[in-house]
Design a protein around this motif. Structure first.
Motif, PDB file in Angstrom:
ATOM      1  N   MET A   1      36.681  41.052  24.041  1.00 32.57           N
ATOM      2  CA  MET A   1      35.451  41.764  24.314  1.00 32.57           C
ATOM      3  C   MET A   1      35.561  42.322  25.729  1.00 32.57           C
ATOM      4  N   SER A   2      35.329  43.610  25.877  1.00 32.16           N
ATOM      5  CA  SER A   2      35.471  44.217  27.192  1.00 32.16           C
ATOM      6  C   SER A   2      34.175  44.853  27.685  1.00 32.16           C
ATOM      7  N   LEU A   3      33.536  45.663  26.847  1.00 33.75           N
ATOM      8  CA  LEU A   3      32.308  46.340  27.247  1.00 33.75           C
ATOM      9  C   LEU A   3      31.192  46.043  26.257  1.00 33.75           C
ATOM     10  N   VAL A   4      29.982  45.922  26.779  1.00 28.23           N
ATOM     11  CA  VAL A   4      28.792  45.781  25.958  1.00 28.23           C
ATOM     12  C   VAL A   4      27.793  46.812  26.466  1.00 28.23           C
ATOM     13  N   ASN A   5      27.501  47.787  25.620  1.00 32.32           N
ATOM     14  CA  ASN A   5      26.567  48.851  25.993  1.00 32.32           C
ATOM     15  C   ASN A   5      26.963  49.520  27.314  1.00 32.32           C
ATOM     16  N   GLY A   6      28.261  49.674  27.510  1.00 34.21           N
ATOM     17  CA  GLY A   6      28.778  50.353  28.688  1.00 34.21           C
ATOM     18  C   GLY A   6      28.966  49.470  29.912  1.00 34.21           C
ATOM     19  N   PRO A   8      30.544  45.906  31.701  1.00 36.36           N
ATOM     20  CA  PRO A   8      31.581  44.884  31.468  1.00 36.36           C
ATOM     21  C   PRO A   8      30.954  43.631  30.851  1.00 36.36           C
ATOM     22  N   ALA A   9      31.531  43.149  29.763  1.00 37.35           N
ATOM     23  CA  ALA A   9      30.992  41.988  29.048  1.00 37.35           C
ATOM     24  C   ALA A   9      30.894  40.756  29.949  1.00 37.35           C
ATOM     25  N   HIS A  10      31.805  40.623  30.885  1.00 42.64           N
ATOM     26  CA  HIS A  10      31.798  39.457  31.770  1.00 42.64           C
ATOM     27  C   HIS A  10      30.474  39.339  32.520  1.00 42.64           C
ATOM     28  N   VAL A  56      32.618  29.505  27.529  1.00 41.79           N
ATOM     29  CA  VAL A  56      33.460  29.508  28.731  1.00 41.79           C
ATOM     30  C   VAL A  56      34.717  30.363  28.554  1.00 41.79           C
ATOM     31  N   PRO A  57      35.543  30.156  27.519  1.00 46.46           N
ATOM     32  CA  PRO A  57      36.730  31.011  27.395  1.00 46.46           C
ATOM     33  C   PRO A  57      36.389  32.463  27.061  1.00 46.46           C
ATOM     34  N   LEU A  58      35.287  32.694  26.347  1.00 47.01           N
ATOM     35  CA  LEU A  58      34.877  34.083  26.087  1.00 47.01           C
ATOM     36  C   LEU A  58      34.555  34.798  27.395  1.00 47.01           C
ATOM     37  N   THR A  59      33.841  34.107  28.258  1.00 44.51           N
ATOM     38  CA  THR A  59      33.481  34.682  29.555  1.00 44.51           C
ATOM     39  C   THR A  59      34.716  34.863  30.423  1.00 44.51           C
ATOM     40  N   ALA A  60      35.624  33.902  30.402  1.00 39.25           N
ATOM     41  CA  ALA A  60      36.860  34.003  31.186  1.00 39.25           C
ATOM     42  C   ALA A  60      37.728  35.159  30.690  1.00 39.25           C
ATOM     43  N   GLU A  61      37.816  35.310  29.382  1.00 41.59           N
ATOM     44  CA  GLU A  61      38.610  36.416  28.825  1.00 41.59           C
ATOM     45  C   GLU A  61      38.013  37.766  29.231  1.00 41.59           C
ATOM     46  N   ALA A  62      36.704  37.869  29.168  1.00 40.96           N
ATOM     47  CA  ALA A  62      36.049  39.106  29.606  1.00 40.96           C
ATOM     48  C   ALA A  62      36.250  39.315  31.106  1.00 40.96           C
ATOM     49  N   GLY A  63      36.292  38.228  31.851  1.00 44.37           N
ATOM     50  CA  GLY A  63      36.542  38.314  33.289  1.00 44.37           C
ATOM     51  C   GLY A  63      37.947  38.779  33.605  1.00 44.37           C
ATOM     52  N   GLU A  64      38.910  38.336  32.805  1.00 47.16           N
ATOM     53  CA  GLU A  64      40.290  38.799  33.005  1.00 47.16           C
ATOM     54  C   GLU A  64      40.391  40.303  32.743  1.00 47.16           C
ATOM     55  N   TRP A  65      39.681  40.775  31.727  1.00 46.63           N
ATOM     56  CA  TRP A  65      39.665  42.212  31.459  1.00 46.63           C
ATOM     57  C   TRP A  65      39.065  42.942  32.663  1.00 46.63           C
ATOM     58  N   HIS A  79      37.905  33.982  42.813  1.00 40.88           N
ATOM     59  CA  HIS A  79      36.932  33.809  41.731  1.00 40.88           C
ATOM     60  C   HIS A  79      37.650  33.549  40.407  1.00 40.88           C
ATOM     61  N   ALA A  80      38.687  34.296  40.131  1.00 37.44           N
ATOM     62  CA  ALA A  80      39.449  34.123  38.889  1.00 37.44           C
ATOM     63  C   ALA A  80      40.110  32.746  38.846  1.00 37.44           C
ATOM     64  N   GLU A  81      40.664  32.312  39.972  1.00 33.56           N
ATOM     65  CA  GLU A  81      41.295  30.988  40.023  1.00 33.56           C
ATOM     66  C   GLU A  81      40.277  29.881  39.766  1.00 33.56           C
ATOM     67  N   LEU A  82      39.121  29.983  40.397  1.00 32.66           N
ATOM     68  CA  LEU A  82      38.083  28.974  40.183  1.00 32.66           C
ATOM     69  C   LEU A  82      37.590  28.996  38.738  1.00 32.66           C
TER      70      LEU A  82
END
Length: 169
Positions: A1-6, A8-10, A56-65, A79-82
């Motif tokens: 998941m990358s974008l939601v309504n334009g 960033p999903a994160h 948690v992993p859904l949010t992290a995956e969106a954060g990596e994107w 932030h990514a490391e934490l």
């Protein structure tokens, strides 16, 4: 998941984590300290912990994107490391919530059969201490991750004085 309504999903998903982790931690601690509360929560406690764990992993995956689409700097990397460290805490919340639910169900069933069978005091104390440690660790970790994310997002991105452009005049 990358974008939601334009957007960033994160940015949207992180709000679930910020609410669900402390809520799950609180429910776990209440349930382990007050067994009747665990019985009343029933299956809601492990289900809440499961939703938290999945978020948690859904949010992290969106954060990596998102990390790949912003200018990288030390604040973003921190932030990514934490953020990578939250999954074990969420897993701990889930495992303990499932155990508290299971134990409260056994206690309720044995009470209905006419015999009250509660775990020994050392087991209850150990469960309470472990739950408190995991709950506190999860909440502190969410705070640290959120603080680092806010610093990464807003560092040099605002002025401490009003810009004068359409405020509450």
């Amino acid at each position: 998941m990358s974008l939601v309504n334009g957007l960033p999903a994160h940015i949207l998903l992180v709000h679930f984590v910020v609410v669900l982790v402390p809520l799950t931690a609180l429910a776990l601690v209440v349930g382990v300290i007050w067994p009747k509360a665990a019985q009343r929560m029933g299956v809601v406690l492990p289900l809440l912990a499961l939703v938290t764990l999945v978020s948690v992993p859904l949010t992290a995956e969106a954060g990596e994107w998102l990390e790949g689409h912003v200018d990288g700097n030390a604040l973003v990397r921190r932030h990514a490391e934490l953020g990578d460290g939250l999954l074990p805490w969420a897993g701990g919340l889930f495992v303990l919530a499932a155990l508290v639910w299971w134990a409260s169900g056994r206690t309720a069933a044995s009470g209905a059969a006419g015999r009250t069978r509660r775990p020994a005091a050392p087991v209850r104390v150990a469960a309470a201490v472990l739950s408190l440690v995991v709950a506190a660790g999860a909440v502190v970790d969410v705070y640290r991750i959120g603080d680092s994310g806010a610093k990464a997002a807003w560092h040099d991105g605002f002025s401490k004085t009003a810009s004068g452009g359409g405020g509450d005049d």
